[in-house]
Design a protein around this motif. Structure first.
Motif, PDB file in Angstrom:
ATOM      1  N   THR A 175       0.864  -1.290   0.145  1.00 26.44           N
ATOM      2  CA  THR A 175       0.148  -0.033   0.023  1.00 26.44           C
ATOM      3  C   THR A 175       0.797   1.356   0.005  1.00 26.44           C
ATOM      4  O   THR A 175       0.295   2.407   0.144  1.00 26.44           O
ATOM      5  CB  THR A 175      -0.996   0.052   1.155  1.00 26.44           C
ATOM      6  N   LEU A 176       2.238   1.235  -0.031  1.00 23.14           N
ATOM      7  CA  LEU A 176       3.080   2.367  -0.040  1.00 23.14           C
ATOM      8  C   LEU A 176       2.651   3.240  -1.437  1.00 23.14           C
ATOM      9  O   LEU A 176       2.951   2.392  -2.493  1.00 23.14           O
ATOM     10  CB  LEU A 176       4.529   1.959   0.004  1.00 23.14           C
ATOM     11  N   ASP A 177       2.100   4.527  -1.463  1.00 24.30           N
ATOM     12  CA  ASP A 177       1.769   4.897  -2.503  1.00 24.30           C
ATOM     13  C   ASP A 177       2.334   6.287  -2.666  1.00 24.30           C
ATOM     14  O   ASP A 177       2.184   6.999  -3.744  1.00 24.30           O
ATOM     15  CB  ASP A 177       0.187   5.007  -2.782  1.00 24.30           C
ATOM     16  N   ARG A 178       3.162   6.879  -1.585  1.00 24.87           N
ATOM     17  CA  ARG A 178       3.583   8.227  -1.832  1.00 24.87           C
ATOM     18  C   ARG A 178       4.764   8.069  -0.947  1.00 24.87           C
ATOM     19  O   ARG A 178       4.979   7.516   0.034  1.00 24.87           O
ATOM     20  CB  ARG A 178       2.734   9.298  -1.244  1.00 24.87           C
ATOM     21  N   LEU A 179       6.032   8.741  -1.571  1.00 27.80           N
ATOM     22  CA  LEU A 179       7.033   8.901  -0.991  1.00 27.80           C
ATOM     23  C   LEU A 179       8.113  10.093  -1.042  1.00 27.80           C
ATOM     24  O   LEU A 179       8.267  10.607  -2.051  1.00 27.80           O
ATOM     25  CB  LEU A 179       7.873   7.802  -1.517  1.00 27.80           C
ATOM     26  N   ALA A 180       8.331  10.660   0.259  1.00 32.25           N
ATOM     27  CA  ALA A 180       8.972  11.936   0.045  1.00 32.25           C
ATOM     28  C   ALA A 180      10.447  11.687  -0.552  1.00 32.25           C
ATOM     29  O   ALA A 180      11.005  10.654  -0.620  1.00 32.25           O
ATOM     30  CB  ALA A 180       9.081  12.559   1.433  1.00 32.25           C
ATOM     31  N   GLY A 181      10.956  12.900  -0.949  1.00 33.75           N
ATOM     32  CA  GLY A 181      12.401  13.100  -1.502  1.00 33.75           C
ATOM     33  C   GLY A 181      13.502  12.993  -0.790  1.00 33.75           C
ATOM     34  O   GLY A 181      13.551  12.872   0.352  1.00 33.75           O
ATOM     35  N   GLU A 182      14.568  13.279  -1.774  1.00 30.06           N
ATOM     36  CA  GLU A 182      16.195  13.053  -0.945  1.00 30.06           C
ATOM     37  C   GLU A 182      16.135  14.153   0.079  1.00 30.06           C
ATOM     38  O   GLU A 182      17.191  14.117   0.829  1.00 30.06           O
ATOM     39  CB  GLU A 182      17.009  13.333  -2.266  1.00 30.06           C
ATOM     40  N   ASP A 183      15.401  15.450  -0.157  1.00 34.64           N
ATOM     41  CA  ASP A 183      15.712  16.301   0.915  1.00 34.64           C
ATOM     42  C   ASP A 183      15.106  16.104   2.319  1.00 34.64           C
ATOM     43  O   ASP A 183      16.003  16.824   3.248  1.00 34.64           O
ATOM     44  CB  ASP A 183      14.821  17.665   0.558  1.00 34.64           C
ATOM     45  N   GLU A 184      14.486  15.064   2.179  1.00 33.56           N
ATOM     46  CA  GLU A 184      13.923  14.554   3.717  1.00 33.56           C
ATOM     47  C   GLU A 184      14.191  13.190   4.016  1.00 33.56           C
ATOM     48  O   GLU A 184      13.706  12.646   4.739  1.00 33.56           O
ATOM     49  CB  GLU A 184      12.396  14.701   3.521  1.00 33.56           C
ATOM     50  N   TRP A 185      15.334  12.968   3.244  1.00 34.27           N
ATOM     51  CA  TRP A 185      15.885  11.555   3.403  1.00 34.27           C
ATOM     52  C   TRP A 185      17.100  11.318   4.732  1.00 34.27           C
ATOM     53  O   TRP A 185      18.205  12.271   4.431  1.00 34.27           O
ATOM     54  CB  TRP A 185      16.549  11.073   2.117  1.00 34.27           C
TER      55      TRP A 185
END
Lengths: 479, 443
Positions: A432-442
């Motif tokens: 159900t993983l459908d949205r993922l934040a980017g490298e700035d918040e990694w």
């Protein structure tokens, strides 16, 4: 120190071992723990010794001694071989040992500021300052803060010719605010539960700015006492990145350990829901799910030069576009599975047997942001910072509790919610993983307390993660 | 003098005058033979020497620990502890070193266990494996033993030896697992074949389990489950630091539990393991926590005792400054029923062999989530009628033992494995009126 390791290996070979390796380890640890205005613990620990592993037929033996002399090192090697021979009373199938390059090498953790050179007073003053800020907030009963630093030298020698020296430096800490109500306790932690730890020096502590976050964290803890309970339902779940890091650790990291998959941990830590026949085809999650085990990430807690079998640190794909493609392995487990060794075998000190451990097992970032994810969620909940974790022995059925939650309505954060929990089944959850934040918040989150093995060993592992959304999850479970 | 005594005395001799100091040396060995897939795959042993020094310089406290017991190592240990203490703020709660006091003259030690060979452990493993022909075995056999010596600048001296032997394992079918466990002071007292047979029987009986609906069930809990309940109660409830901070469920003098429930800590019991003094040198004594359902006591170290106006009960250990005093010789009171009788009295419920991966959701109510493992069985009309898949529970341990909720206690008390490890919780089977299962194997 190489001479003690070499002597231990020679002792094992002379006693009949067909292969042996040995590690001399000198390890320093400093831990400072401050509660309210009192230094509860100022502990310094030094460990030194040699541990030697011997192979006899298909059976292993291991012996360790804190006595660093030629005589004790040789005797340790002999005793490791004797133990291996006793293992052969209940023997296993023939054992292969995957080839790795034989190296003469050194590795050192890059760091800016030696944490052991920073004065104890400076460290204590910082923790007391944090506690003063936390304790000044109405409703806070306990302010707790801590720092821990490790400085470890390892000299590794094998009968195949390895000769490796490593110097590892790890640093970190954190704080928490506890509000005690009539019949409940609420806690908020920063940067995450148990603190944040990385490879590096005192700069790690400075970068996370404990005092600058103390007021906000304390106010959240106090507010939780009067917050609403989260209701039980199925909804969209947005996870803050440190909670997602623990989700990765528990429901992916342990499940992909090859020793678990092979049944070697069946009686204690457990096995895995994964079967090797599914490697390369088994769907672990949605297409957004890309997991790597990367022991080369600068600054991450699971970063090193060589593992405790002398295999170079490396990056291994674990899940690619949702499909399971890789495992965590060492030289013997990899040979059994017919896979290349992953360089993921480490020990907790000179006196423990190296075993398969996570390195930096993380979820590669996506292209969104937490702000966008919340704005794009009509109905759901957002949870942050782990409070409890429990998962079954196959790493399938899990339940996590977080310190704090918020409802998400029509693209905005709403009411604060206390005692948030969620539960699920590993592959269904990741699907159900459908949205993922980017490298700035990694963030390269560090876990300093991963337990495994008998006798128990504690490993330091890393888990890069950015905030993510799971479309349908059961939340709000309670007694 | 023993090696441990030598180390302690040599350390104290290096401490500058006017500095309070506790020195503790532990000299011994640990060996553990591990098996999986029916063979020994990991087999380890170590000789160990660990020396700890806690100092207080004008009320400024620090602790240092080392495995380097050379002359230079002892010098460095003392220098490190004293230097750290001098840089630390004054600790207003420092209780001072323990005064001289006699230590109970008991010893839970078997020299042949402390010196057990890898072959002796391997033979136990072989017996366990052979007890489950056709099944897949995994587990471990551990032996350890050694001496602990304590001395401080207030004149307290304490020394003791202890040993421990543990055999723990499972047998597995393709669809199930069953566990067996035994622990004691002596390796010779462990019947590896019987432990393996119990694990094999449980594995066979729990084969081909079916899913059952989550919900509240009456339960019969085997000693491993009761030991896990007890260890959480000890750490989170009967811990005086947690109590002083308002984080414990314990209310002294209140009847919080069923009259069938009693729990205490007692190193002087012949069955206990360990040494009869704590890491502050305080003699251990029997401490009751719950007597016939009423909460009556807490575990203290010198720090919590000073704050509470009580006396230390001898429960300081490494880390107690942060986590509080912790009992390590816990006994849960036994009853008058066999495990079979407890099952026979259940109309409809579940029998659970072990709990797994338990974690606290709320310490105040001791609300805990965890899973069942290695054998969960349906009971109908007093008989086990089949095996069920593992279940997740979310349950307040305090409420589970509340007045009227303990329906029976077994006569089968023994050292049982627990979430925190083996060798320090002695517990019987127990029948409880309800246990809240919140999820099945499929979610």
């Amino acid at each position: 120190m190489f001479e003690y390791a070499r002597t231990a290996v020679e002792g094992a070979l002379a006693a009949g071992a067909t292969y042996a390796d040995a590690r001399v380890v000198l390890a320093k640890e400093e831990r400072i723990d401050v509660q309210n205005d009192t230094v509860q613990a100022l502990d310094r620990t030094e460990q030194a010794g040699v541990g030697v592993r011997a192979l006899y037929g298909s059976s292993w033996g291991f012996f360790a001694t804190p006595e660093l002399t030629e005589r004790h090192a040789r005797r340790a090697g002999e005793r490791a071989a004797e133990i291996a021979k006793a293992s052969a009373l209940v023997p296993g199938p023939p054992l292969e040992f995957a080839d790795v390059p034989v190296v003469d090498a050194t590795y050192e953790t890059p760091f800016e500021e030696d944490p052991f050179a920073v004065g104890v007073s400076d460290k204590v003053d910082l923790l007391l300052e944090v506690n003063r800020i936390v304790g000044a907030v109405d409703g806070i009963a306990i302010a707790q803060s801590s720092m821990t630093f490790w400085d470890t030298d390892k000299w590794f020698v094998s009968s195949q010719g390895h000769r490796i020296h490593q110097h590892l430096v790890e640093s970190g800490g954190g704080f928490d605010a506890t509000a005690v109500g009539e019949r409940e306790i609420q806690r908020r932690s920063y940067p995450q539960s148990f603190g944040q730890f990385e490879t590096g020096g005192y700069e790690v502590v400075r970068r996370w700015d404990f005092p600058g976050n103390a007021q906000r964290i304390a106010e959240e803890a106090a507010a939780l006492l009067t917050a609403d309970e989260m209701e039980e339902r199925e909804t969209a779940l947005i996870l803050e990145s440190s909670q997602l890091a623990l989700q990765i650790h528990e429901s992916v990291g342990h499940a992909i350990e090859l020793d678990r998959i092979l049944g070697w941990e069946a009686a204690f830590a457990g096995t895995s829901h994964l079967e090797l026949a599914g490697l390369g085809t088994h769907r672990y999650g949605s297409d957004l799910m890309n997991i790597t085990a990367d022991a080369t990430l600068p600054g991450a807690l699971g970063t090193f030069g060589y593992d405790d079998e002398g295999t170079a640190a490396q990056r291994v794909d674990i899940v690619r576009d949702g499909i399971w493609v890789g495992v965590l392995s060492g030289r013997d487990t990899a040979a059994i599975a017919g896979l290349p060794p992953g360089g993921m075998v480490r020990a907790d000190g000179y006196n423990r047997l190296p075993m398969v451990r996570m390195t930096n097992v993380g979820l590669l970032p996506g292209d969104s942001s937490l702000e966008e994810i919340i704005a794009d969620t009509k109905d759901g909940v957002y949870m942050a910072t782990n409070r409890s974790w429990s998962i079954d022995d196959k790493r399938l059925n899990f339940q996590f509790g977080c310190e704090i939650g918020w409802e998400v309505k029509d693209g905005k954060l709403g009411r604060m919610l206390k005692n948030p929990t969620y539960t699920g089944i590993t592959p269904r959850f990741w699907a159900t993983l459908d949205r993922l934040a980017g490298e700035d918040e990694w963030v390269f989150w560090g876990t300093p307390n991963c337990g495994k093995g008998q006798p128990m060993q504690v490993a330091h592992t890393g888990h890069p993660a950015s905030p993510a959304r799971f479309s349908q999850v059961r939340v709000g479970v309670r007694a | 003098m023993s090696r441990a005594s030598d180390l302690v005395e040599a350390t104290l001799a290096r401490v500058p005058s006017g500095v309070d100091a506790d020195a503790r040396a532990s000299v011994g060995n640990l060996a553990l033979t591990r098996f999986a897939n029916g063979f020994i795959h990991q087999n380890v042993a170590e000789d160990s020497e660990t020396l700890s020094l806690r100092v207080a310089v004008d009320g400024r406290v620090a602790l240092a620990t080392t495995t380097n017991t050379s002359t230079a190592g002892l010098d460095a240990l003392v220098d490190s502890a004293v230097a750290a203490a001098r840089l630390s703020p004054v600790d207003p709660d420092w209780p001072g070193p323990a005064p001289a006091a006699a230590v109970p003259g008991i010893e839970h030690f078997d020299p042949s266990t402390a010196d057990a060979s890898p072959r002796e452990r391997a033979e136990r493993v072989r017996s366990f494996v052979e007890a489950g022909a056709g099944l897949l075995a995994a587990g471990y056999c551990e032996t350890n033993g050694g001496e602990i010596v304590f001395a401080n600048t207030a004149g307290q001296r304490a020394e003791g030896r202890s040993s421990q032997a543990i055999l723990d394992g499972i047998h597995q079918t393709p669809t199930s697992a069953g566990s067996g466990h035994a622990a004691g002071v002596s390796l010779g007292s462990l019947d590896a074949g019987a432990v393996g047979s119990l694990a094999a029987r449980r594995a066979r009986e729990s084969a081909d389990p079916f899913d059952t609906k989550p919900g509240e069930y009456e339960v019969v809990l085997a000693p491993e489950c009761v030991a896990t309940i007890a260890v959480f109660m000890a750490f989170y409830g009967f811990n005086a630091k947690m109590h002083l901070e308002g984080r414990s469920f314990a209310e002294i003098g209140e009847t919080q539990f069923d009259e069938r429930f009693s729990i205490w800590d007692d190193v002087t019991d012949d069955r206990a393991m360990g040494v009869p003094f704590d890491a502050e040198g305080t003699p251990k004594r029997r401490v009751e926590f719950v007597r016939d359902g009423t909460t009556v006591g807490l575990a203290h170290d010198r720090r919590t005792a000073k704050k509470a106006g009580a006396e230390s009960t001898g429960h300081y250990g490494p880390g107690s400054e942060s986590y509080g005093p912790f009992p390590t010789n816990v006994f849960v009171g036994g009853g008058d029923r066999s495990a079979e009788d407890l099952i026979a009295e259940v109309e409809r419920g579940l029998y659970v062999a072990t709990f797994n991966y338990c974690r606290v959701l709320d310490p105040k109510s001791l609300s805990v989530t965890g899973l069942t493992r290695n054998g969960t069985f349906m009971i109908e009309n007093g008989r086990i009628t089949g095996a069920v898949t593992n279940l997740r529970f979310t349950q307040s341990f305090v409420e589970a033992l509340a007045p009227g909720r303990v329906l029976g206690v077994g006569t089968d008390g023994r050292f049982a494995d627990s979430e925190f490890g083996a060798g320090f919780i002695h517990a019987p089977s127990m029948r409880l009126a309800g246990w809240n299962f919140t999820g099945g194997a499929s979610g």
